[in-house]
Design an enzyme around this catalytic site. Structure first.
Site, PDB file in Angstrom:
ATOM      1  N   GLY A  68       0.754  -1.283   0.004  1.00 39.91           N
ATOM      2  CA  GLY A  68       0.059  -0.180   0.091  1.00 39.91           C
ATOM      3  C   GLY A  68       0.730   1.223  -0.029  1.00 39.91           C
ATOM      4  O   GLY A  68       0.406   2.289  -0.643  1.00 39.91           O
ATOM      5  N   GLU A 126       3.798   4.352   5.921  1.00 34.93           N
ATOM      6  CA  GLU A 126       2.473   3.557   5.510  1.00 34.93           C
ATOM      7  C   GLU A 126       1.425   4.287   4.936  1.00 34.93           C
ATOM      8  O   GLU A 126       1.503   5.540   5.009  1.00 34.93           O
ATOM      9  CB  GLU A 126       2.188   3.146   7.034  1.00 34.93           C
ATOM     10  CG  GLU A 126       0.829   2.421   7.544  1.00 34.93           C
ATOM     11  CD  GLU A 126       0.711   1.132   6.747  1.00 34.93           C
ATOM     12  OE1 GLU A 126       0.931   0.938   5.679  1.00 34.93           O
ATOM     13  OE2 GLU A 126       0.440   0.137   7.386  1.00 34.93           O
ATOM     14  N   ASP A 130      -5.942   2.551  10.134  1.00 36.29           N
ATOM     15  CA  ASP A 130      -7.247   2.375  10.208  1.00 36.29           C
ATOM     16  C   ASP A 130      -7.563   1.918  11.949  1.00 36.29           C
ATOM     17  O   ASP A 130      -7.407   2.735  12.591  1.00 36.29           O
ATOM     18  CB  ASP A 130      -7.640   1.227   9.325  1.00 36.29           C
ATOM     19  CG  ASP A 130      -8.979   0.916   9.190  1.00 36.29           C
ATOM     20  OD1 ASP A 130      -9.902   1.879   9.224  1.00 36.29           O
ATOM     21  OD2 ASP A 130      -9.375  -0.367   8.952  1.00 36.29           O
ATOM     22  N   LYS A 158      -7.338   7.420   9.983  1.00 40.67           N
ATOM     23  CA  LYS A 158      -8.897   7.321  10.182  1.00 40.67           C
ATOM     24  C   LYS A 158      -9.161   7.187  11.661  1.00 40.67           C
ATOM     25  O   LYS A 158      -9.370   5.911  11.960  1.00 40.67           O
ATOM     26  CB  LYS A 158      -9.658   5.864   9.536  1.00 40.67           C
ATOM     27  CG  LYS A 158      -9.857   6.307   7.910  1.00 40.67           C
ATOM     28  CD  LYS A 158     -10.821   5.277   7.640  1.00 40.67           C
ATOM     29  CE  LYS A 158      -9.850   3.965   6.821  1.00 40.67           C
ATOM     30  NZ  LYS A 158     -10.613   3.133   6.036  1.00 40.67           N
ATOM     31  N   ARG A 198      -5.024   0.662  -7.366  1.00 34.29           N
ATOM     32  CA  ARG A 198      -3.600   0.901  -6.641  1.00 34.29           C
ATOM     33  C   ARG A 198      -3.241   2.169  -7.703  1.00 34.29           C
ATOM     34  O   ARG A 198      -2.484   3.057  -7.232  1.00 34.29           O
ATOM     35  CB  ARG A 198      -2.430  -0.105  -6.565  1.00 34.29           C
ATOM     36  CG  ARG A 198      -2.957  -0.999  -5.488  1.00 34.29           C
ATOM     37  CD  ARG A 198      -1.629  -1.662  -5.160  1.00 34.29           C
ATOM     38  NE  ARG A 198      -2.064  -3.082  -4.471  1.00 34.29           N
ATOM     39  CZ  ARG A 198      -2.031  -3.156  -3.270  1.00 34.29           C
ATOM     40  NH1 ARG A 198      -1.646  -1.970  -2.425  1.00 34.29           N
ATOM     41  NH2 ARG A 198      -2.116  -4.301  -2.625  1.00 34.29           N
TER      42      ARG A 198
HETATM   43  P1  IMP Z   1      -5.345  -1.705  10.609  1.00 32.07           P
HETATM   44  O1  IMP Z   1      -4.537  -2.678  11.221  1.00 32.07           O
HETATM   45  O2  IMP Z   1      -6.679  -1.845  10.827  1.00 32.07           O
HETATM   46  O3  IMP Z   1      -5.021  -0.147  10.933  1.00 32.07           O
HETATM   47  O4  IMP Z   1      -5.149  -1.848   9.014  1.00 32.07           O
HETATM   48  C1  IMP Z   1      -4.331  -1.053   8.279  1.00 32.07           C
HETATM   49  C2  IMP Z   1      -4.286  -1.846   6.910  1.00 32.07           C
HETATM   50  O5  IMP Z   1      -5.460  -2.182   6.204  1.00 32.07           O
HETATM   51  C3  IMP Z   1      -3.520  -0.606   5.935  1.00 32.07           C
HETATM   52  O6  IMP Z   1      -2.140  -0.661   5.935  1.00 32.07           O
HETATM   53  C4  IMP Z   1      -4.196  -0.931   4.520  1.00 32.07           C
HETATM   54  O7  IMP Z   1      -3.184  -1.919   3.876  1.00 32.07           O
HETATM   55  C5  IMP Z   1      -5.547  -1.677   4.894  1.00 32.07           C
HETATM   56  N1  IMP Z   1      -6.440  -0.443   4.878  1.00 32.07           N
HETATM   57  C6  IMP Z   1      -7.290  -0.037   5.999  1.00 32.07           C
HETATM   58  N2  IMP Z   1      -8.062   0.930   5.653  1.00 32.07           N
HETATM   59  C7  IMP Z   1      -7.811   0.872   4.324  1.00 32.07           C
HETATM   60  C8  IMP Z   1      -8.848   1.698   3.408  1.00 32.07           C
HETATM   61  O8  IMP Z   1      -9.652   2.404   3.583  1.00 32.07           O
HETATM   62  N3  IMP Z   1      -8.322   1.376   1.933  1.00 32.07           N
HETATM   63  C9  IMP Z   1      -7.497   0.244   1.695  1.00 32.07           C
HETATM   64  N4  IMP Z   1      -6.790  -0.178   2.618  1.00 32.07           N
HETATM   65  C10 IMP Z   1      -7.248  -0.063   3.865  1.00 32.07           C
HETATM   66 MG    MG Z   2      -0.742  -0.646   4.695  1.00 35.65          MG
END
Ligand code: IMP
Ligand code: MG
Length: 212
Positions: A68, A126, A130, A158, A198
């Site tokens: 990403g 990063e 999320d 977020k 992407r």
């Molecule tokens: P977390 O562990 O929930 O913070 O997930 C983070 C990872 O989920 C990021 O590094 C992204 O790869 C993916 N991710 C989270 N939200 C999104 C989004 O809105 N679009 C695309 N990928 C996301």
């Molecule tokens: Mg990521």
């Protein structure tokens, strides 16, 4: 250091207000951040990183979380205006399975030569924070290899999605954040849904039917 740009109160641009690849246009319900805005914010983040590390820094190890952060990291540091020497070491990470939806699985990460981390000023790059566990896990693994310092450049945050008690920000001596966004799933500028979108140059929101 400039504050991140908080766009949580902003409405989406319509897809026909910007130039969008015909491969993607029909799938999008709107554009949250145009490619031009992203690029200009990334320029600003690069300037701030240079000022923070100082142009005589010789110890920087840039660690993009793949896939990403690929495009964001290129925009930040593979740019002729970035004057700091640096080494690069990818972090391969995945949390979302083939289904494209969040799973309960622990994040999995792989670093090819982790022994290069020791004593370095590590900058983890990063795409998005999320719920928080992916980056928290990445940070704990990188820290275990004893960097001299550990900072973060993250394009999108977020905060409303963060799991209660998340300690993700405690790992970093400095955090460079691009935009604070609402609780929406976004694609583009490196971010995917099921490996698509992407290469879209804007940060956009998919039509709800694309998720079903
Ligand atoms: P977390 O562990 O929930 O913070 O997930 C983070 C990872 O989920 C990021 O590094 C992204 O790869 C993916 N991710 C989270 N939200 C999104 C989004 O809105 N679009 C695309 N990928 C996301
Ligand atoms: Mg990521």
């Amino acid at each position: 250091m400039s504050d991140p740009i908080d766009i949580r109160g902003r409405s989406l641009y319509s897809v026909d207000q910007f130039s969008v690849s015909s491969a993607f246009a029909d799938d999008l319900s709107g554009i949250l951040i145009s490619g031009g805005e992203v690029g200009s914010r990334v320029d600003r983040m690069r300037e701030e990183m240079e000022r923070y590390y100082g142009t005589d820094s010789r110890n920087l190890l840039v660690m993009p979380v793949m896939k990403g952060a690929y495009q964001f990291c290129s925009g930040l540091v593979y740019d002729p205006r970035f004057r700091l020497p640096f080494e690069i070491e990818n972090i391969e990470s995945s949390r979302y399975g083939e289904s494209g939806s969040s799973s309960e699985n622990k994040p999995k990460i792989h670093i090819a030569t982790p022994e290069r981390i020791r004593g370095k000023d590590v900058l983890i790059v990063e795409d998005i924070i999320d719920q928080g566990p992916t980056l928290e896990y990445v940070a704990s693994v990188v820290k275990s290899y004893e960097p001299s310092s550990m900072s973060l450049a993250v394009l999108l945050d977020k905060p409303e999605r963060r799991l209660p008690g998340s300690k993700v920000s405690d790992y970093f001596v400095r955090t460079f954040t691009g935009f604070i966004i609402p609780n929406l799933f976004v694609v583009g500028y490196g971010l995917d849904f099921k490996e698509r979108y992407r290469s879209l140059q804007h940060i956009a929101v998919l039509k709800p039917e694309m998720y079903s």
